[in-house]
Design an enzyme around this catalytic site. Sequence first.
Site, mmCIF file in Angstrom:
data_model
loop_
_atom_site.group_PDB
_atom_site.id
_atom_site.type_symbol
_atom_site.label_atom_id
_atom_site.label_comp_id
_atom_site.label_asym_id
_atom_site.label_seq_id
_atom_site.Cartn_x
_atom_site.Cartn_y
_atom_site.Cartn_z
ATOM 1 N N ASP A 21 -11.420 2.848 3.789
ATOM 2 C CA ASP A 21 -11.720 1.415 3.779
ATOM 3 C C ASP A 21 -13.228 1.160 3.695
ATOM 4 O OD1 ASP A 21 -9.879 -0.657 3.755
ATOM 5 O OD2 ASP A 21 -9.375 -0.466 5.879
ATOM 6 N N GLN A 67 -5.001 -1.412 9.526
ATOM 7 C CA GLN A 67 -4.918 -2.762 8.972
ATOM 8 C C GLN A 67 -5.540 -3.775 9.937
ATOM 9 O OE1 GLN A 67 -3.801 -3.463 5.900
ATOM 10 N NE2 GLN A 67 -4.052 -5.672 6.111
ATOM 11 N N LYS A 74 0.841 -1.206 0.000
ATOM 12 C CA LYS A 74 0.000 0.000 0.000
ATOM 13 C C LYS A 74 0.868 1.245 0.000
ATOM 14 C CE LYS A 74 -3.831 -2.271 2.283
ATOM 15 N NZ LYS A 74 -4.401 -2.728 3.555
HETATM 16 N N1 GUN Z 1 -6.905 -6.759 6.032
HETATM 17 C C1 GUN Z 1 -7.061 -7.479 4.892
HETATM 18 N N2 GUN Z 1 -7.634 -6.711 3.937
HETATM 19 C C2 GUN Z 1 -7.835 -5.497 4.496
HETATM 20 C C3 GUN Z 1 -8.389 -4.288 3.999
HETATM 21 O O1 GUN Z 1 -8.825 -4.143 2.859
HETATM 22 N N3 GUN Z 1 -8.423 -3.261 4.878
HETATM 23 C C4 GUN Z 1 -7.963 -3.381 6.144
HETATM 24 N N4 GUN Z 1 -8.038 -2.314 6.940
HETATM 25 N N5 GUN Z 1 -7.450 -4.472 6.642
HETATM 26 C C5 GUN Z 1 -7.384 -5.540 5.802
#
Ligand code: GUN
Length: 297
Positions: free
Chosen positions: A121, A98, A54
Amino acid sequence: MTAAIIDGKAFAANLRAKVGELAAAFEAEAGRKAGLAVVLVGEDPASQVYVRSKGKQTVEAGMASFEHRLPAETPEADLLALVEQLNTDPAVDGILVQLPLPGHMDEQKVISTINPDKDVDGFHVISAGRLAVGQPGFVPCTPLGCLMLLKDRLGSLSGLDAVVIGRSNIVGKPMAQLLLAESCTVTIAHSRTQNLPEVVRRADIVVAAVGRAEMVKADWIKPGATVIDVGINRVPAAEAGKTRLVGDVDYAGAMDVAGAVTPVPGGVGPMTIAVLLRNTLVAAYRNAGLELAADAI
Ligand code: GUN
């Protein structure tokens, strides 16, 4: 007949390029870069890979990346304080915490602390509510990526029968809302659904998001249907000691029946971060009070 392969990797690369152009335009107008803050608590190896990816893609798109890594034993109050600081930081347009979080933390409480206008998100209850009633807000990245692939393939989805397999807050439920907003007739199937093969056989659009390797079989699929496979499952490979990735759909079988299928890997997977960048750019325009044309991205 062999199904078309939906190239999510190429679509995602295109989307990132478009975000990059608009991020440059934003910077010229706003006098600052669009910014994404990513918070990682603990050292889960898969999460570390995602967070690194990311950060890298954010910078490549010409946006600012703020990474916050906290030890696994961080008190929940400290994480909440960090989120509140990011909420008021004018350089931060999007906040992503995350998941999963360590066991002593309440994920819902943490997500609820994020300012909904920075909730790139789309996990906040306000974001889920906005999606449900059709107000502008943020939609979770994976289902929005699936919708983009579907619209690119099919054009209008109006009147089509869609079956979403899986009812998670992150994929299944928002996916169903998005398809409903496109005027599909939507069924959400799950582990208790009776006669699942029959239910799936009705569908013009199948979105599989259950996390069970190759569960959806070829004879469940209506000829010509569009199949979106959200699953990422690691299974033993033919070679001893090795593993390979497969989706929730029997890909080889589906290729003989469906009209189009997303591969795993290279289908839905690459879309998630590309949509995250897209959401961050949209957040930046909104937070700066600048206009972004509705069809810009
Ligand atoms: N963990 C796995 N995929 C994601 C996601 O798209 N967003 C977040 N915040 N955590 C994750």
